[in-house]
Motif scaffolding. Structure first.
Motif, PDB file in Angstrom:
ATOM      1  N   PRO A 430      80.912  21.527   1.421  1.00  0.00           N
ATOM      2  CA  PRO A 430      79.447  21.690   1.727  1.00  0.00           C
ATOM      3  C   PRO A 430      78.385  20.811   2.002  1.00  0.00           C
ATOM      4  O   PRO A 430      77.499  20.680   2.466  1.00  0.00           O
ATOM      5  N   ALA A 431      78.795  19.773   1.282  1.00  0.00           N
ATOM      6  CA  ALA A 431      77.796  18.403   1.445  1.00  0.00           C
ATOM      7  C   ALA A 431      77.855  17.937   2.793  1.00  0.00           C
ATOM      8  O   ALA A 431      77.010  17.168   3.004  1.00  0.00           O
ATOM      9  N   ASP A 432      78.743  18.180   3.752  1.00  0.00           N
ATOM     10  CA  ASP A 432      79.111  17.615   4.839  1.00  0.00           C
ATOM     11  C   ASP A 432      78.354  18.332   5.997  1.00  0.00           C
ATOM     12  O   ASP A 432      78.341  18.292   7.203  1.00  0.00           O
ATOM     13  N   VAL A 433      77.620  19.561   5.702  1.00  0.00           N
ATOM     14  CA  VAL A 433      77.296  20.478   6.313  1.00  0.00           C
ATOM     15  C   VAL A 433      75.595  20.326   6.688  1.00  0.00           C
ATOM     16  O   VAL A 433      74.914  20.016   5.658  1.00  0.00           O
ATOM     17  N   VAL A 434      75.221  20.224   7.916  1.00  0.00           N
ATOM     18  CA  VAL A 434      73.985  20.157   8.295  1.00  0.00           C
ATOM     19  C   VAL A 434      73.502  21.147   9.439  1.00  0.00           C
ATOM     20  O   VAL A 434      74.495  21.590  10.096  1.00  0.00           O
ATOM     21  N   GLY A 435      72.266  21.583   9.524  1.00  0.00           N
ATOM     22  CA  GLY A 435      71.789  22.510  11.010  1.00  0.00           C
ATOM     23  C   GLY A 435      71.223  21.370  11.707  1.00  0.00           C
ATOM     24  O   GLY A 435      70.409  20.544  11.430  1.00  0.00           O
ATOM     25  N   VAL A 451      68.080  20.937   9.861  1.00  0.00           N
ATOM     26  CA  VAL A 451      67.926  22.019   8.777  1.00  0.00           C
ATOM     27  C   VAL A 451      68.810  21.517   7.720  1.00  0.00           C
ATOM     28  O   VAL A 451      70.010  21.284   7.805  1.00  0.00           O
ATOM     29  N   VAL A 452      68.175  21.561   6.256  1.00  0.00           N
ATOM     30  CA  VAL A 452      69.112  20.668   5.251  1.00  0.00           C
ATOM     31  C   VAL A 452      69.084  22.107   4.310  1.00  0.00           C
ATOM     32  O   VAL A 452      68.368  22.558   3.595  1.00  0.00           O
ATOM     33  N   PRO A 453      70.532  22.263   4.254  1.00  0.00           N
ATOM     34  CA  PRO A 453      71.132  23.222   3.328  1.00  0.00           C
ATOM     35  C   PRO A 453      70.868  22.537   1.820  1.00  0.00           C
ATOM     36  O   PRO A 453      70.969  21.212   1.734  1.00  0.00           O
ATOM     37  N   SER A 454      71.034  23.201   0.783  1.00  0.00           N
ATOM     38  CA  SER A 454      71.130  22.732  -0.531  1.00  0.00           C
ATOM     39  C   SER A 454      71.755  21.804  -0.964  1.00  0.00           C
ATOM     40  O   SER A 454      71.752  20.810  -1.900  1.00  0.00           O
ATOM     41  N   PRO A 475      63.147  14.475  15.701  1.00  0.00           N
ATOM     42  CA  PRO A 475      63.395  15.180  14.638  1.00  0.00           C
ATOM     43  C   PRO A 475      62.353  15.755  13.796  1.00  0.00           C
ATOM     44  O   PRO A 475      61.580  15.153  13.295  1.00  0.00           O
ATOM     45  N   VAL A 476      62.510  17.130  13.294  1.00  0.00           N
ATOM     46  CA  VAL A 476      61.716  17.721  12.169  1.00  0.00           C
ATOM     47  C   VAL A 476      62.621  18.163  11.323  1.00  0.00           C
ATOM     48  O   VAL A 476      63.398  19.074  11.549  1.00  0.00           O
ATOM     49  N   ARG A 477      62.403  17.923   9.955  1.00  0.00           N
ATOM     50  CA  ARG A 477      63.226  18.278   8.672  1.00  0.00           C
ATOM     51  C   ARG A 477      62.728  19.516   8.321  1.00  0.00           C
ATOM     52  O   ARG A 477      61.302  19.881   8.211  1.00  0.00           O
ATOM     53  N   ALA A 478      63.653  20.405   8.268  1.00  0.00           N
ATOM     54  CA  ALA A 478      63.459  22.038   7.824  1.00  0.00           C
ATOM     55  C   ALA A 478      64.139  22.510   6.699  1.00  0.00           C
ATOM     56  O   ALA A 478      65.368  21.962   6.756  1.00  0.00           O
ATOM     57  N   GLY A 479      63.932  23.296   6.082  1.00  0.00           N
ATOM     58  CA  GLY A 479      64.621  23.833   4.959  1.00  0.00           C
ATOM     59  C   GLY A 479      65.315  25.061   5.596  1.00  0.00           C
ATOM     60  O   GLY A 479      65.124  25.582   6.755  1.00  0.00           O
ATOM     61  N   VAL A 480      66.015  25.689   4.661  1.00  0.00           N
ATOM     62  CA  VAL A 480      66.791  26.814   4.929  1.00  0.00           C
ATOM     63  C   VAL A 480      65.826  28.186   4.722  1.00  0.00           C
ATOM     64  O   VAL A 480      65.444  28.543   3.657  1.00  0.00           O
ATOM     65  N   CYS A 481      65.832  28.843   5.658  1.00  0.00           N
ATOM     66  CA  CYS A 481      65.169  30.298   5.789  1.00  0.00           C
ATOM     67  C   CYS A 481      65.290  31.032   7.094  1.00  0.00           C
ATOM     68  O   CYS A 481      66.032  30.334   8.122  1.00  0.00           O
ATOM     69  N   ASP A 482      65.130  32.235   7.230  1.00  0.00           N
ATOM     70  CA  ASP A 482      65.458  32.925   8.457  1.00  0.00           C
ATOM     71  C   ASP A 482      64.656  32.318   9.671  1.00  0.00           C
ATOM     72  O   ASP A 482      63.173  32.468   9.703  1.00  0.00           O
ATOM     73  N   HIS A 629      53.791  25.808   2.267  1.00  0.00           N
ATOM     74  CA  HIS A 629      53.812  26.177   0.811  1.00  0.00           C
ATOM     75  C   HIS A 629      55.155  26.479   0.212  1.00  0.00           C
ATOM     76  O   HIS A 629      55.318  26.089  -0.893  1.00  0.00           O
ATOM     77  N   GLU A 630      56.070  27.009   0.915  1.00  0.00           N
ATOM     78  CA  GLU A 630      57.219  27.056   0.384  1.00  0.00           C
ATOM     79  C   GLU A 630      58.131  25.972   0.510  1.00  0.00           C
ATOM     80  O   GLU A 630      59.464  26.059   0.075  1.00  0.00           O
ATOM     81  N   GLY A 631      57.856  24.881   1.408  1.00  0.00           N
ATOM     82  CA  GLY A 631      58.524  23.843   1.191  1.00  0.00           C
ATOM     83  C   GLY A 631      59.602  23.632   2.387  1.00  0.00           C
ATOM     84  O   GLY A 631      60.297  22.788   2.343  1.00  0.00           O
ATOM     85  N   ILE A 632      59.787  24.676   3.300  1.00  0.00           N
ATOM     86  CA  ILE A 632      60.139  24.810   4.600  1.00  0.00           C
ATOM     87  C   ILE A 632      60.096  23.553   5.277  1.00  0.00           C
ATOM     88  O   ILE A 632      60.824  23.110   5.884  1.00  0.00           O
ATOM     89  N   ALA A 633      58.666  23.472   5.429  1.00  0.00           N
ATOM     90  CA  ALA A 633      58.456  22.199   6.191  1.00  0.00           C
ATOM     91  C   ALA A 633      57.798  21.323   5.111  1.00  0.00           C
ATOM     92  O   ALA A 633      56.969  21.590   4.196  1.00  0.00           O
ATOM     93  N   LEU A 634      57.930  19.881   5.192  1.00  0.00           N
ATOM     94  CA  LEU A 634      57.496  18.793   4.370  1.00  0.00           C
ATOM     95  C   LEU A 634      55.890  18.892   4.409  1.00  0.00           C
ATOM     96  O   LEU A 634      55.440  18.727   3.158  1.00  0.00           O
TER      97      LEU A 634
END
Length: 706
Positions: A430-435, A451-454, A475-482, A629-634
């Motif tokens: 899983p450490a090698d996976v990215v969106g 997209v940065v998985p945990s 590039p824009v860093r994003a967290g995982v959510c729908d 607010h949720e940290g999906i965007a920095l």
């Protein structure tokens, strides 16, 4: 060679009777206040020194001069102002030669235009890109360029903001000569010596005669004015540029300079300038993800792409354009042939337009290979999956990648909505996976959501950002959510548009209001372009988890049930003539809307365009704030860049978060609370907005480096 004065940013050296004045302000020789001051001192010294017969102005390092110091963007510069420096250079009684390598952009080109003669190496680039920052060339560029190359060429350069090469610059008359080598000092000195031997005078650009044909000059100005009114009607500075060139035609040079300055200050005060400058800095700031500071990217020399459909083929083209070898995987030979044909079609168009030769096309396609076996990916450093948006299908693909790919290979998914943590958890690494969420067409659209998985390792994320740079993506860093950042926010403001449609506004009025705000298309036009079935599939996927208390508008479903999916089927919200891309309002769609209003028990009301945009933007801003607010965007600026580059948000407004600060966050919150009186579940204020308003703070206050 005699050193004349020690200095950090301006070096002076006497070569025989030629004073070489070298700008040395790395990395791009920006024209800071200190550079401007020392340039003035250098030219004062040259005028006063009887041993100096001519001045050669050059740049150190990789550029002549890249323009203004970005630390001064949006501010009145400290004296001396660049216009004064340019005027001093032009007024010099001794011939001044600008020898140009690298770039001469913005103020850098204006500096060169103030010189009496110009020579450039063959790889030099020239441009007056101030329009991209909501400004105009304010150091004499709007007065000297038209006098030197004519109104039409000067307007094209300034209104497009594009860069041109030395060959085109020479053909226009922007420069006098192309150097025979890349040694800018040697060639510059040789050229200056030839001018001195010929007793060449101090030839001032202000006296150039390219505007002498007043009839053709006036025609070019009026054509540019009409074109700007049509193509850039939302923007402030293009028309001011046209006004400035008209002043060059109709006024004396000195009066034209004064008029240029007035117009420049008007642009400086424009909210559009603030929005464009924000976008400029935000695009640079998004490159700074936490992982890029603490980890080095892995080497990427060979890439695999799973899927040869529209998205997969577009991704393959983007990779090929970056010079990377690509292996495309498809389920059968027929699909593989179709994928290869889609890739080749892109290059065929470039050949047709004269932007690529047949030999260059062949060289690119030689780096594309294909297979129906995943085993062909055993040497890939990076694999990007671009198959159907279905979790079971994605997991099956990743199981195969886990089996065949070498250890250390980066495994990326192009999913738009699905849970990348679940995909990563389904394999042994899983450490090698990215969106890597590309936007269609992938070889054209600039945005790339990383997209940065945990469980992702820092070097995998750093690799993704490094790849974006190679692909010339933002590039824009994003967290995982729908939906990550963009599609998650899109779902909310599209729902707001649906609510207004059901409540009484027509989709055509909503689209028009959104276009008038500055978007290239409205939400219902976008749906028809993307394909109504795409959104329909997403809505059906979410049906099981949708809050039954949340309002759900069924109009789009009724349209899709008829097989009307937009442009590809000839009708969606709009009717399309065969092969057409411009839709017309559809009376049958309006009838469906009326039936759905009746079914929902809604009495339609009228909406003003202003209310439409207040609701549309409030929904976008509120959900954008939730994403932060949720940290999906920095930071808020990450949301801004996502929408400017991926969703057509008008760049001159900076992005939805910048726009919220512009109109006042308290005003946005007041709108949300007003709208919540009718639908408190949908219009629930973001805790972040409530907190910022209570503290009297702005979203911009959160835009610190990640």
């Amino acid at each position: 060679m005699i050193p004349v004065t020690p200095s950090d940013v301006i070096k002076r050296e006497l070569h025989g009777r030629v004073l070489v004045v070298r700008i040395d302000n790395p990395p791009v020789n920006a024209l800071s206040a200190r550079v401007r001051n020392e340039l003035q001192l250098a030219f004062e010294a040259a005028e006063a020194d009887a041993t100096v017969d001519a001045v050669l102005l050059i740049g150190a390092g990789r550029a002549f001069a890249g323009g203004a110091d970005i630390r001064e963007f949006g501010k009145l510069p400290k004296p001396p102002a660049l216009p004064d420096v340019c005027n001093q250079i032009e007024a010099c009684g001794k011939p001044v030669v600008a020898a140009i390598h690298g770039v001469a952009l913005g103020g850098g080109l204006e500096l060169a235009l103030a010189a009496h003669y110009r020579i450039a190496v063959s790889g030099a680039k020239f441009g007056l890109p101030e329009v991209t920052l909501g400004l105009l060339p304010g150091s004499g560029g709007t007065q000297r360029a038209p006098r030197l190359v004519g109104a039409k060429a000067a307007l094209d350069l300034m209104l497009s903001g594009r860069h041109i090469g030395a060959k085109d610059a020479h053909a226009l008359g922007l420069i006098d000569e192309i150097a025979s080598t890349d040694d800018v000092l040697a060639d510059g000195l040789a050229y200056t010596q030839r001018l001195l031997a010929a007793h060449a005078p101090a030839r001032r650009t202000r006296d150039a005669r390219a505007l002498a044909d007043r009839t053709s000059s006036r025609a070019a100005i009026e054509a540019a004015r009409a074109d700007a009114a049509k193509k850039t009607r939302h923007l402030f500075s293009p028309m001011k540029i046209v006004d400035a060139v008209q002043a060059a035609l109709e006024m004396s040079f000195d009066d034209g300079l004064r008029h240029e300055r007035q117009l420049f200050l008007q642009c400086l005060d424009s909210p559009q300038r603030a929005g464009l400058v924000h976008a400029f800095f935000a695009e640079r700031e998004v490159q700074k993800a936490p992982e890029t500071r603490k980890a080095k990217p892995r080497a990427i020399t060979n890439v695999g792409v799973i899927g040869g459909g529209t998205m997969g083929a577009g991704i393959a083209v983007a990779l090929l354009d970056a010079g990377l070898p690509v292996t495309m995987i498809e389920r059968d030979d027929a699909s593989l042939l179709r994928g290869g044909a889609l890739v080749e079609k892109v290059y065929d168009r470039l050949v047709e337009k004269g932007r690529m030769s047949l030999e260059e096309k062949a060289d690119v396609l030689a780096r594309l290979s294909g297979s129906t076996s995943y085993d062909a990916l055993d040497k890939a450093d990076l694999v990007i999956e671009a198959v159907f948006e279905d979790m079971a299908v994605k997991k099956a693909v990743f199981a195969e990648l886990d089996r065949v790919c070498k250890r250390g290979a980066v495994l990326a998914t192009n999913t738009s909505y699905l849970d990348i943590d679940a995909i990563a958890a389904s394999i042994s690494r899983p450490a090698d996976v990215v969106g890597l969420h590309f936007f269609s067409p992938a070889n054209v659209m600039k945005l790339l959501e990383v997209v940065v998985p945990s469980k992702a390792s820092a070097d995998v994320i750093a690799t993704a950002f490094d790849l974006a740079k190679k692909l010339r993506k933002v590039p824009v860093r994003a967290g995982v959510c729908d939906g990550f950042i963009g599609n998650r926010v899109l779902a909310i403001y599209r729902a707001a548009a649906d609510h207004m449609m059901e409540d009484g506004a027509s989709p055509y009025q909503i689209d028009r209001a959104v276009r008038d705000f500055g978007f290239p298309m409205g939400p219902f036009q976008v749906s028809d372009l993307a394909g109504g079935d795409i959104g329909w599939a997403t809505r059906k996927r979410r049906a099981a988890t949708r809050d039954p208390k949340m309002r759900y508008v069924q109009i789009a479903d009724r349209i899709c049930e008829r097989g009307w999916f937009g442009q590809k089927t000839g009708r969606g919200f709009y009717l399309y003539a065969e092969g057409g891309r411009t839709g017309q309002p559809d009376p049958e769609v309006e009838a469906i809307i009326m039936d759905e209003r009746q079914r929902a028990g809604i009495t339609p009301r009228t909406f003003s365009d202003d209310e439409i945009m207040r609701r549309y933007m409030a929904a976008m801003i509120n959900e954008g704030a939730n994403v932060v607010h949720e940290g999906i965007a920095l930071r808020p600026l990450d949301v801004d860049v996502t929408f400017v580059h991926g969703y057509g948000f008008p760049r001159h407004r900076g992005g939805p978060m910048k726009y919220a600060d512009t109109v006042g966050l308290a005003n946005v919150l007041a709108d949300i609370r007003e709208f919540a009186k009718d639908d408190p579940l949908f219009w629930k204020p973001s805790p972040l907005i409530v907190d910022l308003v209570e503290r009297g703070a702005t979203l911009a206050s959160l835009n610190q480096s990640a």
